[in-house]
Design a protein around this motif. Structure first.
Motif, PDB file in Angstrom:
ATOM      1  N   GLN A 189       0.747  -1.193   0.047  1.00 13.10           N
ATOM      2  CA  GLN A 189       0.027  -0.160  -0.067  1.00 13.10           C
ATOM      3  C   GLN A 189       0.952   1.225  -0.111  1.00 13.10           C
ATOM      4  N   ALA A 259       2.134   5.155   6.912  1.00 11.38           N
ATOM      5  CA  ALA A 259       0.976   4.100   7.134  1.00 11.38           C
ATOM      6  C   ALA A 259       0.908   3.766   8.660  1.00 11.38           C
ATOM      7  N   ALA A 285      -1.975   5.555   4.664  1.00  7.17           N
ATOM      8  CA  ALA A 285      -2.454   4.183   4.615  1.00  7.17           C
ATOM      9  C   ALA A 285      -2.976   3.489   5.656  1.00  7.17           C
ATOM     10  N   THR A 287      -3.960  -0.418   7.635  1.00  9.75           N
ATOM     11  CA  THR A 287      -4.342  -1.953   7.344  1.00  9.75           C
ATOM     12  C   THR A 287      -4.075  -2.384   8.586  1.00  9.75           C
ATOM     13  N   THR A 305      -7.707   0.378   2.025  1.00 15.81           N
ATOM     14  CA  THR A 305      -7.614  -0.591   0.819  1.00 15.81           C
ATOM     15  C   THR A 305      -7.899  -1.800   1.136  1.00 15.81           C
TER      16      THR A 305
END
Length: 373
Positions: A189, A259, A285, A287, A305
């Motif tokens: 990502q 991120a 990002a 996650t 995402t």
């Protein structure tokens, strides 16, 4: 809590755990302020109240039947957590199919001290099986050993304690697979380059720390990740508002952050809520590990995402079957023993009494609507 049925001596003859192990009876740690006054049920006030004599290590009987009179309690890190509610739904379904009694109970805050009084209460109520997701690997051991000496099967799931303190641990997945998946997703990502941070649960959570250690090792040793730097780890204590504030703190303290990786369902949802509609949406990002239902809107609007998880409902199902298997004498927790967990299939006990559910699943815009948990 529903009153627990008193165990009878006849249970030993019907295939109970019986002569499972010799264990010293240590004093209960009481009076920590989380007294469950509303809970009725039988208590174990003396050595004579044991139905099953404590002796030498038992031998597993893989041909034994699951008992139909088990009392099973799930004690999560904290209640009011969608992840554990899903696990509880799975466990409750299994216990009902086996004809037992089920209870879901625990503290509202994710701390070992809060869990301690619940362990003591369940032990005193002669609960046959305790399914525990531990907030600390060692703090509960004395209480768990007390429960086991009184013939309660202790099964940890999601987050383990020291192996000598429980019968078996039902692991979501191999910890190395989780850590590697987290690194792979964040690398994809951010294009394999930049600063990242971790938003974890509690500082003592064994599963979180194990996954973070794998991440650190992968980042240090795998040349594919040479351009990624893990700058800090923050702890939201599996509390929504604290995780939200910690996300804000990470972004303010690290202006070059590319991120955030949050290997906790509470943390990733709180972080997504902070990013959503902010100046960081699409720039930083996010996650980690979350459930499809809680993350669906954040995937739809591009805040997230891709993320991963196993099915927590199946984790609860497997934990319940494992606990019933121990309490029924089908397994003892020794490596190589096998049992059948209903429609989940056959499982083998691994080293240190670990039973592994399976690999994580990645969720993104292409597949998230295929799942409902």
């Amino acid at each position: 809590m529903a009153p627990q049925r008193t165990r009878s001596l006849a249970r030993a003859a019907a295939g109970a755990r019986g002569l499972r192990r010799a264990a010293p009876v240590v004093s209960l740690v009481l009076g920590l302020g989380l007294t469950l006054a509303a809970c009725g049920g039988t208590t174990r006030d003396s050595e004579e109240e044991r139905d099953d004599p404590v002796g030498e290590a038992a031998t597993a009987d893989p041909d034994a039947e699951y008992r139909s009179d088990l009392s099973v309690a799930m004690l999560p890190k904290s209640v009011n957590n969608p992840y554990f509610e899903a696990s509880s739904a799975g466990a409750e379904r299994v216990v009902a199919e086996l004809g037992g009694d089920y209870e879901y109970t625990g503290p509202s805050d994710a701390s070992a001290s809060s869990q301690l009084s619940y362990v003591n209460t369940l032990s005193q109520q002669a609960t046959d099986v305790v399914l525990l997701s531990a907030n600390d690997p060692n703090a509960l051991c004395s209480a768990l050993e007390q429960a086991r000496s009184l013939e309660t099967a202790v099964v940890t799931f999601d987050s383990d304690v020291a192996p000598e303190c429980r019968d078996v641990f039902v692991s979501q997945v191999d910890g190395v697979e989780v850590g590697r998946a987290l690194v792979e997703m964040v690398a994809e990502q951010i294009g394999g380059e930049g600063e990242i941070a971790v938003l974890s649960a509690t500082a003592n959570a064994t599963n979180q720390n194990a996954w973070i250690e794998v991440m650190e090792r992968e980042l240090a040793e795998n040349p594919d990740y040479a351009g990624i730097e893990l700058v800090t780890v923050a702890y939201g204590d599996d509390e929504d508002e604290k995780s939200f504030r910690e996300t804000q703190g990470l972004l303010q303290a690290n202006p070059d952050l590319r991120a955030i990786v949050s290997p906790t369902t509470v943390g990733i949802a709180a972080a997504a809520r902070y990013l959503q509609g902010s100046e960081y949406q699409g720039e930083v990002a996010l996650t980690g590990l979350g459930t499809p239902n809680q993350m669906r809107e954040f995937v739809a609007d591009g805040t997230v995402t891709e993320f991963a998880l196993w099915d927590p409902t199946r984790l609860g199902e497997l934990a319940a079957y494992a606990g019933a298997a121990v309490a029924s004498g089908i397994i003892t927790g020794a490596e190589g023993e096998t049992f059948t967990a209903g429609e989940l299939g056959a499982y083998t006990v691994g080293a240190d009494g670990v039973i592994t559910l399976g690999p994580p699943t990645r969720f993104n815009a292409e597949n998230i609507d295929d799942f409902d948990f």
